[in-house]
Design an enzyme around this catalytic site. Structure first.
Site, PDB file in Angstrom:
ATOM      1  N   GLU A 268     -42.522  10.932  19.547  1.00 24.42           N
ATOM      2  CA  GLU A 268     -41.127  11.413  19.253  1.00 24.42           C
ATOM      3  C   GLU A 268     -41.042  12.725  20.097  1.00 24.42           C
ATOM      4  OE1 GLU A 268     -38.152   9.694  18.669  1.00 24.42           O
ATOM      5  OE2 GLU A 268     -39.146   8.008  18.697  1.00 24.42           O
TER       6      GLU A 268
ATOM      7  N   GLU B 244     -35.201  18.356  23.016  1.00 22.27           N
ATOM      8  CA  GLU B 244     -35.160  17.206  23.819  1.00 22.27           C
ATOM      9  C   GLU B 244     -35.290  17.901  25.396  1.00 22.27           C
ATOM     10  OE1 GLU B 244     -32.619  13.125  24.935  1.00 22.27           O
ATOM     11  OE2 GLU B 244     -32.122  14.497  23.350  1.00 22.27           O
TER      12      GLU B 244
ATOM     13  N   ASN C   2     -25.931  12.752  12.285  1.00 23.33           N
ATOM     14  CA  ASN C   2     -27.178  12.892  11.704  1.00 23.33           C
ATOM     15  C   ASN C   2     -27.518  14.097  10.986  1.00 23.33           C
ATOM     16  OD1 ASN C   2     -28.075   9.896  11.760  1.00 23.33           O
ATOM     17  ND2 ASN C   2     -28.016  10.157  14.099  1.00 23.33           N
TER      18      ASN C   2
END
Length: 381
Positions: free
Chosen positions: A237, A246, A281
């Site tokens: 990940e 990211e 989240n």
């Protein structure tokens, strides 16, 4: 790299059922740990002190009545000055057995990690100073804990102590000599030699305290397999722990579900070891660990303990396409492949991304080799 944009577009398209990975955000909880989780605590737990910052899962002994209490919820400022005998939202009474130290108790025999600047250490924690090899125990904390405090300079925070079991034992096969994490610090360094400085071993060990079952359930084989499975998925990940954010942030508006509310000026692209994404989240993870990540999402990319907590939180609570948590998959010996399905199954499993699945499996095989455990069966999904 992390397939987060495609993952979450798929989530939006489905609307009805969270598909994979972090789509499966649990509903915001007012009780992080249910009463059933408040079980026997160690008799050597630290004595509760007014004004001390305690963390989720800590167990304290109340000096006035001798009873033990476990911290089951935290607010925006933690539990500072909260009396365990008054606040049942923060604390739940627990029992005492003859186990080892819990929540920062103990002395020179406590598990030792290598000290790193900027990591939040708790009252009673023992660290090994890398420059001189000496060990120090945290004997005082301020309003913000001990962040950035050098044990060799601040005698108010730290006092020299004898070195106990250390999380930095030798590499290769075998286990951890300190007992805090089944993977030693040396083994962790071998797995991630080029990781970003955010991802410290001490931060991971600190993060684990909120989930006492993580990598500590079942036999030593199962514990090692779970630890390797967690770190293998994290490696995939986060680009082998090189990425704190990211890489492709251009599509960040896609990560804001306006029905759930987004904080002004904040962006909810992937961050941290498991690349936490989406506003809901961040909110759910923040409520679970007692930090407002909805308003401050970049804490996941700047605070080591918080970053690791979000990864362990999802590992212990998310289900994705598998319908079970990665933790339960490993402790029940259902195989590493089930953890892939729980994290990103809807985009990778069933022949959708065999290359990504194989990358995760390769990490898992490498890591089980480093810590000396058989990887077991059912590796693919």
């Amino acid at each position: 790299m992390f397939h987060k944009t495609r993952r979450w577009v798929a989530c939006i398209a489905s609307l009805l059922i969270p598909l994979a990975g972090l789509c499966a955000a649990p509903a915001p909880a007012t009780t992080v740990m249910g009463a059933a989780a408040v079980t026997a605590a160690a008799c050597s737990s630290q004595t509760w002190q007014y004004g001390v910052y305690y963390r989720l899962g800590d167990v304290v002994r109340y000096p006035n009545n001798g009873n033990y209490y476990k911290l089951v919820n935290v607010g925006g400022n933690g539990s500072d000055a909260t009396d365990p005998t008054i606040s049942t939202w923060y604390w739940q009474q627990t029992t005492c057995d003859s186990g080892g130290s819990t929540g920062g108790g103990g002395g020179g025999g406590a598990t030792t990690v290598t000290w790193q600047a900027g990591v939040f250490y708790r009252l009673g924690d023992v660290v090994k100073y890398p420059n001189n090899g000496s060990c120090y125990k945290l004997v005082n904390v301020g309003g913000n804990g001990s962040d950035g405090t050098d044990p060799t300079i601040s005698t108010w925070y730290w006092q020299p102590t004898t070195c106990g079991g250390t999380g930095g034992g030798g590499g290769g096969g075998g286990g951890n000599t300190g007992g805090s994490f089944i993977v030693s610090e040396a083994q962790f360094n071998q797995m991630f030699p080029n990781r970003n400085a955010l991802y410290t071993y001490a931060g991971l060990v600190n993060a684990m305290t909120g989930w006492p079952a993580f990598a500590k359930t079942g036999s030593d084989t199962i514990k090692r397999q779970e630890a390797a499975a967690f770190l293998a998925n994290v490696a995939h990940e986060s680009d082998n722990l090189r990425a704190t954010r990211e890489y492709n942030q251009a599509n960040w508006p896609l990560y804001c579900d306006w029905n759930s509310g987004c904080a002004p000026g904040q962006q909810y692209y992937g961050r941290g070891p498991i690349q936490l994404s989406w506003n809901y989240n961040y909110r759910a993870a923040g409520q679970a660990i007692g930090v407002d990540l909805w308003s401050n999402p970049d804490l996941v990319a700047t605070d080591s303990t918080i970053a690791w907590k979000t990864a362990v939180w999802y590992w212990m609570t998310g289900t994705g396409a598998a319908g079970v948590t990665p933790h339960n998959a490993m402790v029940n010996s259902w195989g590493f492949g089930v953890t892939i399905n729980a994290i990103n199954g809807s985009l990778e499993c069933g022949g959708r991304r065999p290359d990504a699945v194989q990358t995760r499996i390769n990490y898992y095989r490498t890591f089980t080799g480093i810590i000396g455990v058989d990887p077991g069966g059912n590796l693919g999904c």
